[in-house]
Design a protein around this motif. Structure first.
Motif, mmCIF file in Angstrom:
data_model
loop_
_atom_site.group_PDB
_atom_site.id
_atom_site.type_symbol
_atom_site.label_atom_id
_atom_site.label_comp_id
_atom_site.label_asym_id
_atom_site.label_seq_id
_atom_site.Cartn_x
_atom_site.Cartn_y
_atom_site.Cartn_z
ATOM 1 N N TYR A 23 -8.832 -4.501 -1.608
ATOM 2 C CA TYR A 23 -7.930 -3.904 -0.629
ATOM 3 C C TYR A 23 -7.306 -2.661 -1.235
ATOM 4 C CZ TYR A 23 -8.287 -8.188 2.088
ATOM 5 O OH TYR A 23 -8.764 -9.227 2.834
ATOM 6 N N GLN A 57 -3.950 -0.223 -0.910
ATOM 7 C CA GLN A 57 -2.586 -0.203 -0.382
ATOM 8 C C GLN A 57 -1.966 1.161 -0.606
ATOM 9 O OE1 GLN A 57 0.294 -2.907 -2.168
ATOM 10 N NE2 GLN A 57 1.508 -2.961 -0.292
ATOM 11 N N GLY A 105 -0.626 1.224 4.618
ATOM 12 C CA GLY A 105 -0.429 -0.186 4.300
ATOM 13 C C GLY A 105 -1.620 -0.760 3.572
ATOM 14 N N LEU A 106 -1.868 -2.042 3.797
ATOM 15 C CA LEU A 106 -2.970 -2.738 3.140
ATOM 16 C C LEU A 106 -4.199 -2.708 4.024
ATOM 17 C CD1 LEU A 106 -0.717 -5.565 1.926
ATOM 18 C CD2 LEU A 106 -2.509 -4.700 0.439
ATOM 19 N N PHE A 114 -8.490 -3.411 4.176
ATOM 20 C CA PHE A 114 -9.641 -4.099 3.598
ATOM 21 C C PHE A 114 -10.737 -3.102 3.256
ATOM 22 C CE2 PHE A 114 -12.681 -7.422 3.021
ATOM 23 C CZ PHE A 114 -13.852 -7.024 3.647
ATOM 24 N N GLU A 146 -15.915 -7.175 0.765
ATOM 25 C CA GLU A 146 -15.897 -8.519 0.206
ATOM 26 C C GLU A 146 -17.285 -8.885 -0.284
ATOM 27 O OE1 GLU A 146 -16.748 -11.736 2.273
ATOM 28 O OE2 GLU A 146 -15.921 -13.193 0.861
ATOM 29 N N ASN A 154 -19.002 -8.143 3.956
ATOM 30 C CA ASN A 154 -18.218 -7.431 4.958
ATOM 31 C C ASN A 154 -17.703 -6.135 4.339
ATOM 32 O OD1 ASN A 154 -17.003 -6.961 7.398
ATOM 33 N ND2 ASN A 154 -15.522 -8.616 7.260
ATOM 34 N N LEU A 199 -6.072 -3.523 -4.882
ATOM 35 C CA LEU A 199 -5.881 -4.946 -5.151
ATOM 36 C C LEU A 199 -7.184 -5.698 -4.961
ATOM 37 C CD1 LEU A 199 -2.537 -5.253 -3.217
ATOM 38 C CD2 LEU A 199 -2.778 -5.780 -5.638
ATOM 39 N N ALA A 237 -17.317 -14.611 6.000
ATOM 40 C CA ALA A 237 -16.732 -13.578 5.150
ATOM 41 C C ALA A 237 -15.214 -13.607 5.235
ATOM 42 C CB ALA A 237 -17.268 -12.209 5.554
ATOM 43 N N GLN A 238 -14.597 -13.305 4.117
ATOM 44 C CA GLN A 238 -13.144 -13.315 4.024
ATOM 45 C C GLN A 238 -12.598 -11.917 4.252
ATOM 46 O OE1 GLN A 238 -11.371 -15.990 3.729
ATOM 47 N NE2 GLN A 238 -11.818 -17.183 1.909
ATOM 48 N N LEU A 249 -8.700 -10.189 5.399
ATOM 49 C CA LEU A 249 -7.339 -10.345 5.889
ATOM 50 C C LEU A 249 -6.872 -9.065 6.566
ATOM 51 C CD1 LEU A 249 -5.435 -12.219 3.013
ATOM 52 C CD2 LEU A 249 -6.534 -13.169 5.048
ATOM 53 N N PHE A 276 -3.368 -7.296 7.547
ATOM 54 C CA PHE A 276 -1.971 -7.395 7.133
ATOM 55 C C PHE A 276 -1.038 -6.691 8.111
ATOM 56 C CE2 PHE A 276 -1.898 -9.191 2.866
ATOM 57 C CZ PHE A 276 -3.221 -9.107 2.493
ATOM 58 N N GLN A 282 2.781 -4.640 8.437
ATOM 59 C CA GLN A 282 3.349 -3.527 7.656
ATOM 60 C C GLN A 282 4.348 -3.990 6.616
ATOM 61 O OE1 GLN A 282 2.447 -0.188 7.614
ATOM 62 N NE2 GLN A 282 0.745 -1.078 8.741
#
Lengths: 112, 117
Positions: A35, A37, A42-43, A45, A48, A56, A90, B102-103, B105, B107, B109
């Motif tokens: 990830y 940031q 923001g964060l 992706f 993976e 992905n 990250l 697949a993982q 996430l 997020f 803010q």
């Protein structure tokens, strides 16, 4: 049990250079994700990997790439660095699909 | 596409008080997972708590609990008896369902929580 380890912690590079970041997942974790940031976005992706295969990919240009080795360690590479690539990167690992992601301390990249 | 909304950019709370951090989500998937992470100024993301969409009970982990209201699509984090060490950024995240398990996430803010002595 050791957590997710990212190296280096800090990195300063110049525009146009390339950089490689490393991530060692928690022992036994086969999924590794990355990830980015930044204060503005923001964060987000990046990608993976699971068992050395990219499962992905996020919405990032082709300058961002990664790979995973047979021991589940992962690297990400950014080529032709731009100022906007300055960020905290990250890495996270997880045991299986329904388990939480555990993050490392991150690599803070500064591009000048 | 899935989306996470955290409407509180910052919160200030007195030590030992309880605090609720808001999180709403949007998804059309019947199966999903919700997470809360804490990020101190040092940068690491610390996993706090997880709630699966089919879990019947609200998740709890020590001083952390998740107030999961599925119909309202909200997953608020409750921290009881706050401590100075709780000062940090808090992120709500949703696991996006993708092919092959697949993982990924998504997020929010984040909310910056400051605990005052």
């Amino acid at each position: 049990k050791a957590g997710v380890t990212q190296t280096p912690r800090y990195l300063i590079k110049t525009r146009g250079q390339q950089v490689t970041l490393s991530c060692s997942p928690i022992s036994g974790h086969r999924s590794v994700s990355w990830y980015q940031q930044t204060p503005g976005q923001g964060l987000q992706f990046l990608f993976e990997y699971f068992s050395e295969t990219q499962r992905n990919k996020g919405n990032f240009p082709g300058r961002f790439s990664g790979r995973q080795f047979s021991n589940s360690r992962s690297e990400m590479n950014v080529s032709t660095l731009e100022l906007g690539d300055s960020a905290l990167y990250l890495c996270a690992s997880s045991l299986h699909q329904d388990s939480p992601l555990h993050f490392g301390n991150g690599t803070r990249l500064t591009v000048t | 596409a899935q989306k996470i909304t955290q409407t509180q950019p910052g919160m200030f709370v007195q030590e030992k008080e309880a605090v609720t951090l808001d999180c709403t989500y949007d998804t059309s998937d019947p199966s999903y997972g919700l997470f809360w992470y804490k990020q101190p100024s040092s940068g690491e993301m610390i996993f706090l708590i997880y709630q699966g969409s089919y879990d019947q009970q609200n998740a709890t982990e020590g001083r952390y609990s998740l107030n999961f209201q599925k119909a309202r699509k909200s997953a608020n984090l409750v921290i009881s008896a706050s401590q100075l060490g709780d000062s940090a950024m808090y992120f709500c995240a949703m696991r996006e369902e993708t092919f092959q398990g697949a993982q990924k996430l998504v997020f929010g803010q984040g909310t910056r929580l400051t605990i005052n002595p």
